[in-house]
Design a protein around this motif. Structure first.
Motif, short mmCIF file in Angstrom:
data_model
loop_
_atom_site.label_atom_id
_atom_site.label_comp_id
_atom_site.label_asym_id
_atom_site.label_seq_id
_atom_site.Cartn_x
_atom_site.Cartn_y
_atom_site.Cartn_z
N SER A 167 0.84 -1.20 0.00
CA SER A 167 0.00 0.00 0.00
C SER A 167 0.87 1.24 0.00
O SER A 167 0.57 2.22 -0.70
CB SER A 167 -0.92 0.03 1.22
OG SER A 167 -1.65 -1.15 1.29
N ALA A 168 1.95 1.21 0.80
CA ALA A 168 2.84 2.38 0.84
C ALA A 168 3.47 2.59 -0.53
O ALA A 168 3.55 3.73 -1.02
CB ALA A 168 3.91 2.16 1.91
N ALA A 169 3.90 1.50 -1.16
CA ALA A 169 4.53 1.62 -2.47
C ALA A 169 3.53 2.09 -3.52
O ALA A 169 3.82 2.95 -4.35
CB ALA A 169 5.13 0.27 -2.89
N MET A 170 2.29 1.57 -3.43
CA MET A 170 1.25 1.98 -4.38
C MET A 170 0.93 3.46 -4.22
O MET A 170 0.70 4.17 -5.19
CB MET A 170 -0.04 1.19 -4.12
CG MET A 170 -0.06 -0.19 -4.71
SD MET A 170 -0.11 -0.16 -6.49
CE MET A 170 -1.83 0.29 -6.74
N GLU A 171 0.91 3.91 -2.97
CA GLU A 171 0.60 5.31 -2.70
C GLU A 171 1.69 6.20 -3.30
O GLU A 171 1.40 7.22 -3.92
CB GLU A 171 0.48 5.52 -1.18
CG GLU A 171 0.22 6.95 -0.75
CD GLU A 171 -1.09 7.52 -1.28
OE1 GLU A 171 -1.88 6.77 -1.88
OE2 GLU A 171 -1.30 8.74 -1.11
N ALA A 172 2.95 5.77 -3.13
CA ALA A 172 4.05 6.54 -3.71
C ALA A 172 3.91 6.57 -5.24
O ALA A 172 4.10 7.62 -5.87
CB ALA A 172 5.39 5.94 -3.31
N SER A 173 3.53 5.44 -5.82
CA SER A 173 3.36 5.38 -7.28
C SER A 173 2.19 6.25 -7.73
O SER A 173 2.26 6.93 -8.75
CB SER A 173 3.10 3.95 -7.74
OG SER A 173 4.25 3.19 -7.60
N ARG A 174 1.13 6.22 -6.94
CA ARG A 174 -0.06 7.01 -7.28
C ARG A 174 0.30 8.49 -7.31
O ARG A 174 -0.08 9.23 -8.21
CB ARG A 174 -1.18 6.74 -6.28
CG ARG A 174 -2.55 7.25 -6.72
CD ARG A 174 -3.56 7.11 -5.59
NE ARG A 174 -3.21 7.89 -4.43
CZ ARG A 174 -3.43 9.19 -4.31
NH1 ARG A 174 -4.01 9.85 -5.29
NH2 ARG A 174 -3.06 9.84 -3.23
N LEU A 175 1.05 8.93 -6.28
CA LEU A 175 1.44 10.34 -6.22
C LEU A 175 2.34 10.71 -7.39
O LEU A 175 2.19 11.78 -7.98
CB LEU A 175 2.15 10.62 -4.89
CG LEU A 175 1.26 10.57 -3.66
CD1 LEU A 175 2.09 10.73 -2.39
CD2 LEU A 175 0.19 11.65 -3.73
N LEU A 176 3.24 9.78 -7.73
CA LEU A 176 4.13 10.04 -8.87
C LEU A 176 3.31 10.18 -10.15
O LEU A 176 3.49 11.11 -10.91
CB LEU A 176 5.15 8.91 -9.01
CG LEU A 176 6.02 8.95 -10.28
CD1 LEU A 176 6.86 10.22 -10.32
CD2 LEU A 176 6.91 7.73 -10.38
#
Lengths: 347, 195
Positions: free
Chosen positions: A150-159
């Motif tokens: 989830s943390a990685a997905m959130e970072a990707s989403r923001l990017l």
């Protein structure tokens, strides 16, 4: 005889067996031959602190979703070894999966339960800790993975969000002439292509500034830039916002696309207004700049099938005719106009 | 170098000293941009360059800055996800120490191209451990020092740490566990996901 021996064996060791099972399967329940709960593992007990499971009938506490139509202990025993889908009857109705195995000698059964996919809610609802899971249970790794992903997905989403914003900004820039805020040639080609595709009537007007080079030479580029910005404002004011497209296609060349308009008198009035406004002196830094413009227009209604390159070239031919006629005027294209042949006399 | 590493350095500076200070360091390092993206990969050479700029601006030695970064990573609310993911490693400090061997693999489960230092824990005695580290970037041992010191607090354990460089280019941290139940420690709720 053998049944009696098993019973004799199980009796005194029952407490020891429970201790072992509590550790290995902290979510097991031990059922007697009638289907009543004799004992529940420690994690399962933690889920129902106010309503102890021991003493109740298994099927009264748990709603068996699959296999269906399991009403009695006999039905349950028939489903031994099969994956069970069940949930608590009282809230929170946490979903569970499990498997039942009969005890030897018809003494009842053990049902081992697990959260399955409801683990995320369960951990929250019951405030479970690592100690509530068997050491071999992958629940903690699963929770870790969900959280890390989830943390990685959130970072990707923001990017992605930022990249999307940058892309829109870049596209906007690429369609816009940064000096004047008008559309550029790329944008004009795009809009013209779209208008032609929709088979809507339209007019293309080329506008070329006269005496602009003199302003640039005499007063410098800052003055020239200021004049271009004023020209842009005048053209925007003279056209219909949201309908017509005004583009700066070269240094002092502009193209106006009139959507849905082929009326010669109306177009002539627009050209006249633009030329008239442009000829008013433009002040810059204490100096007065004077320019004018020549216009040439081609109408889509003059073609059986308008082609962008053809109509743009014809508008250019009309523009050059205006230059030949002595500038500061407007000409409609017609096939009998002479083709533009640079250089024009005293450009 | 994975953007997460650079982003962590940026987070440390921004959350501790403010965004203006970071902008100045990014400029001094000649990045040509201000913000690192956590999910992009950057040239390996950028990381030492930005670290140099950070040390120069803060007027602190590199070891100290790296240890501060380690502390930041496991204690600042903006880096709560890191603390939580590390705490999943074990229910007490010793179990956590043993989980460090798997750390790079665990990280790769979530972010496949994230390359973390290789860690190896040796148990010298029940209360004495040594952790060896090897990575492309020198000085990571000091980040680990800061993180371990703070996580020991988090678990309520009292530890002594000693950092040394070994001859074969690795770093080693000696860990002496004085008391496991020294203080209350911070709560770790499995179900409370870091926002």
């Amino acid at each position: 005889m053998t049944g009696g021996a098993a019973q004799g064996c199980a009796g005194p060791d029952m407490a020891a067996w429970r201790g072992i099972l509590d550790r290995l399967c902290p979510m097991h329940v031990l059922l007697d031959a009638r289907g009543y709960i004799i004992h529940a593992g420690p994690t399962l007990r933690k889920l129902r602190p106010g309503a102890p499971l021991a003493g109740g009938r298994f099927l009264d506490r748990f709603d068996l979703r699959r296999p269906r139509a399991v009403m009695s202990m006999a039905d349950l025993m028939a489903a031994s070894g099969v994956k069970l889908h069940l949930r608590f009857r009282d809230p929170p109705a946490t979903g569970l999966k499990g498997v039942l195995m009969p005890l030897p000698g018809g003494q009842g059964a053990i049902v081992n339960l697990s959260f399955g996919i409801s683990i995320l809610d369960a951990v929250r609802d019951y405030r479970l800790t690592s100690g509530d899971f068997a050491a071999t249970d992958l629940a903690i790794e699963m929770l870790y993975l969900v959280e890390a992903k989830s943390a990685a997905m959130e970072a990707s989403r923001l990017l992605n969000q930022r990249l999307q914003g940058a892309r829109i900004a870049a596209e906007e820039q690429a369609f816009t002439d940064t000096l004047t805020g008008l559309k550029n040639r790329r944008a004009m080609d795009h809009v013209l292509g779209r208008v032609i595709a929709t088979q809507m009537p339209f007019a293309v007007m080329h506008v070329d500034l006269d005496f602009f080079k003199a302003v640039n030479d005499r007063l410098g580029h800052a003055a020239g830039d200021h004049v271009l910005q004023e020209v842009a404002r005048i053209m925007i004011d003279a056209t219909r916002r949201g309908k017509d497209t005004v583009a700066r296609t070269g240094g002092d060349e502009f193209v106006i696309l009139f959507e849905g308009l082929t009326d010669r008198a109306a177009l002539d009035r627009v050209a006249g207004r633009i030329i008239g406004e442009l000829e008013k002196p433009i002040r810059f830094d204490g100096h007065v700049c004077r320019v004018s413009a020549s216009c040439g227009t081609a109408l889509s209604s003059d073609y059986e099938r308008p082609v962008a390159a053809r109509i743009m070239a014809d508008a250019d031919t009309a523009l050059y005719a205006s230059k030949w006629r002595g500038r500061a005027c407007h000409t409609f294209f017609s096939p009998d106009l002479p083709l533009p042949s640079p250089p024009s006399p005293q450009g | 170098m994975h953007g997460m590493i650079n982003r962590a350095i940026q987070g440390f500076v921004t959350d501790t000293y403010g965004p203006e200070r970071w902008a100045r360091m990014a400029c001094a390092a000649g990045l040509g941009f201000t913000d690192f993206e956590a999910m992009l990969v950057y040239d390996v050479a950028l990381t030492p360059r930005i670290l140099n700029a950070v040390c120069g601006d803060l007027e602190k030695p590199g070891d100290e800055v790296l240890e501060d970064i380690g502390t930041y990573l496991v204690s600042h609310p903006n880096a709560e996800a890191v603390r939580r993911l590390l705490r999943f490693g074990g229910v007490d400090f010793v179990e956590f120490l043993h989980s460090l061997d798997d750390l790079p693999d665990r990280a790769r489960l979530a972010v496949p191209n994230l390359d973390l230092p290789e860690l190896e824990l040796h148990e010298r005695a029940p209360d004495r451990f040594s952790l060896t580290l090897r990575w492309s970037l020198d000085g990571f041992g000091h980040v680990m020092m800061g993180a371990l010191r703070t996580l020991a607090d988090d678990y309520g354990a009292l530890v002594l740490l000693d950092h040394q460089d070994t001859e074969d280019g690795r770093e080693m941290i000696d860990i002496t566990l004085i008391e496991t139940g020294f203080a209350e420690g911070r709560d770790f709720d499995l179900g409370a996901r870091a926002g």
